[in-house]
Enzyme design. Structure first.
Site, mmCIF file in Angstrom:
data_model
loop_
_atom_site.group_PDB
_atom_site.id
_atom_site.type_symbol
_atom_site.label_atom_id
_atom_site.label_comp_id
_atom_site.label_asym_id
_atom_site.label_seq_id
_atom_site.Cartn_x
_atom_site.Cartn_y
_atom_site.Cartn_z
ATOM 1 N N TYR A 30 0.847 -1.194 0.000
ATOM 2 C CA TYR A 30 0.000 0.000 0.000
ATOM 3 C C TYR A 30 0.889 1.253 0.000
ATOM 4 O O TYR A 30 2.048 1.188 0.415
ATOM 5 C CB TYR A 30 -0.909 -0.051 1.244
ATOM 6 C CG TYR A 30 -1.784 1.154 1.426
ATOM 7 C CD1 TYR A 30 -2.807 1.435 0.513
ATOM 8 C CD2 TYR A 30 -1.598 2.025 2.495
ATOM 9 C CE1 TYR A 30 -3.601 2.546 0.676
ATOM 10 C CE2 TYR A 30 -2.401 3.140 2.664
ATOM 11 C CZ TYR A 30 -3.397 3.404 1.746
ATOM 12 O OH TYR A 30 -4.186 4.502 1.907
ATOM 13 N N THR B 105 1.645 3.729 1.748
ATOM 14 C CA THR B 105 2.460 4.209 2.878
ATOM 15 C C THR B 105 3.478 3.167 3.346
ATOM 16 O O THR B 105 4.266 3.446 4.254
ATOM 17 C CB THR B 105 1.566 4.538 4.093
ATOM 18 O OG1 THR B 105 0.830 3.359 4.421
ATOM 19 C CG2 THR B 105 0.612 5.683 3.785
ATOM 20 N N LYS B 106 3.476 1.969 2.780
ATOM 21 C CA LYS B 106 4.290 0.881 3.329
ATOM 22 C C LYS B 106 5.744 0.968 2.844
ATOM 23 O O LYS B 106 6.074 1.811 2.033
ATOM 24 C CB LYS B 106 3.654 -0.466 2.972
ATOM 25 C CG LYS B 106 2.196 -0.592 3.453
ATOM 26 C CD LYS B 106 2.065 -0.761 4.961
ATOM 27 C CE LYS B 106 0.726 -0.382 5.553
ATOM 28 N NZ LYS B 106 -0.375 -1.308 5.372
ATOM 29 N N ASN B 107 6.590 0.090 3.342
ATOM 30 C CA ASN B 107 8.024 0.206 3.046
ATOM 31 C C ASN B 107 8.372 -0.167 1.608
ATOM 32 O O ASN B 107 9.405 0.253 1.105
ATOM 33 C CB ASN B 107 8.850 -0.635 4.033
ATOM 34 C CG ASN B 107 8.887 -0.008 5.421
ATOM 35 O OD1 ASN B 107 8.064 0.857 5.738
ATOM 36 N ND2 ASN B 107 9.833 -0.430 6.247
ATOM 37 N N VAL B 108 7.541 -0.973 0.962
ATOM 38 C CA VAL B 108 7.612 -1.218 -0.485
ATOM 39 C C VAL B 108 6.231 -0.860 -1.029
ATOM 40 O O VAL B 108 5.214 -1.300 -0.481
ATOM 41 C CB VAL B 108 7.954 -2.687 -0.815
ATOM 42 C CG1 VAL B 108 7.650 -3.015 -2.273
ATOM 43 C CG2 VAL B 108 9.424 -2.968 -0.502
#
Ligand SMILES: *Cc1c(COP(=O)(O)O)cnc(C)c1O
Length: 400
Positions: free
Chosen positions: A195, A197-200
């Site tokens: 998603y 905002t996630k790290n990937v």
């Protein structure tokens, strides 16, 4: 102006010209070029880039199998079906998580049993989990909160003793390690999120990891309408492929456009972790004397993915609650998040399952105090300075 008025005035003064959006992704030329190449190739659906991304993710985590899907929610939902959750089955979920972790149990027809977390780690409390196991319990979904590894040894022991499946919610935990093992390869199935905002980041996207070949195959089929193997190839240059529907599946496939982003995002994830750690250390040092509880240090023998920086406001020492602090930061043009309002305090869970305030004290304690500050490799040093300046100014203003 009186001194008090001066302080109020300065609190409404923006610390920067543009708004610092919470969770801004880092999108660089490598993935932008790959996305353009994908568009130009004319194959934008599920195809070779998804296969490449899956293999890269499988290799990165050391999982037996990786299946790309359209979101972590889809991954968790398919995991529930793969392990055979049926009406009446209970699944233990921490109340301190995003609602999707509990919603998927409902989608599968099961009953989510919300359990408490530890105040310091914000991860599922194995003792409270043990107390909630009944003859109907089938699975546990630990959430590696903010990127911190759950107490997997205790949870796995509990699960094996009671013959329960363990589905790891790894939405925050792409880089998370427990010793040598990656999050998502310790339990029976791992579910990851890409998603925004996630790290990937792939816009929307998710991944299932598992060592179980049968589950991987079934999840792959269920993610694309329940079509027989490799159905995505049906319109490829190898000619039309016949397919059969073997089960009533879902539309949970990832596309090559999304995988184009993911391939390059994943390739940078380790380098970005160094930047996340540096930002984390600056926040820790800058906020040590404020009325907040800083995130607990990384547990020995584990690696924290530093997805979210979530100090807890010491509201007993402040003249404002969390929402007022968040609004004050917003007026200064600093975007923040709340991870999370405890699941059991939401109307659906409260009304349908009869939860009330007081049931899960640690989750509630966090729920009332938590504030997520910007944490992303896309932040410049100036951005970090602005967050620190605004946060210090705000909490000093509201300090009792
Ligand atoms: C983001 C998130 C999800 C859902 O991920 P999606 O990819 O948006 O479906 C699930 N669990 C947790 C803990 C999350 O943070």
């Amino acid at each position: 102006m009186t001194a008090a008025e001066t302080r109020t005035w300065s609190l409404n003064e923006p610390v920067r010209d543009d708004y610092l959006v919470f969770g801004r992704p880092q999108l660089l030329d490598a993935e932008i070029d790959e996305m353009m190449a994908t568009l130009r190739s004319g194959w934008i659906g599920t195809g070779p880039k998804v296969a490449r991304f899956q293999e890269a993710f499988r290799s990165y985590t050391g999982a037996g199998h990786a299946v790309a899907v359209s979101s972590c929610t889809a991954a968790l939902h398919l995991a529930m079906i793969a392990i055979g959750i049926e009406p009446g089955d209970e699944v233990i979920v921490p109340s301190m998580t995003f609602a999707a972790t509990a919603n998927v149990v409902v989608h599968a027809g099961g009953r989510p049993v919300l359990a408490d977390v530890r105040r310091d780690t914000m991860c599922l409390d194995p003792d409270d989990t043990a107390r909630r196991i009944t003859s109907r319990t089938r699975a546990i979904i630990p959430v590696h909160f903010a990127g911190r590894c759950c107490e997997m040894n205790a949870l796995m022991e509990l699960a094996r003793h009671h013959d329960l499946k363990v589905i790891e919610d790894c939405a925050h935990a792409i880089e998370t390690l427990d010793g040598e093992r990656h999050a998502g390869t310790i339990g029976d199935i791992g579910a990851f999120s890409f998603y925004v905002t996630k790290n990937v980041v792939t816009g929307e996207g998710g991944m299932v990891t598992t060592a179980n070949q049968q589950w991987a195959g079934r999840i792959r089929t269920l993610a694309l309408h329940g079509m027989s193997a490799d159905a995505w190839k049906r319109f490829s240059d190898q000619g039309f492929k016949q397919y059969e529907i073997v089960e009533a599946g879902f539309k949970y496939n990832l596309t090559d456009m999304q995988a184009a982003l993911g391939i390059h995002q994943l390739a940078r994830v380790e380098e970005n972790l160094l930047r996340r750690r540096a930002i984390w250390a600056r926040y820790d040092a800058a906020f040590a004397d404020l009325p907040v509880f800083l995130p607990a240090p990384e547990q020995a023998g584990t690696r924290h993915a530093r997805h979210l920086y979530t100090p807890l406001l010491d509201i007993e020492r402040l003249r404002a609650d969390r929402d007022e602090v968040q609004m004050a930061l917003h007026r200064q043009r600093i975007g923040t998040g709340v991870h999370y309002r405890a699941v059991h305090l939401n109307p659906f869970y409260r009304d349908k399952y009869g939860y009330a305030r007081g049931d899960l004290p640690a989750a509630e304690w966090i729920s009332d105090r938590t504030l997520s500050l910007p944490m992303s490799p896309a932040l410049s040093d100036q951005d970090v300075d602005d967050v620190i300046f605004a946060t210090r100014r705000t909490l000093e203003h509201f300090a009792k």
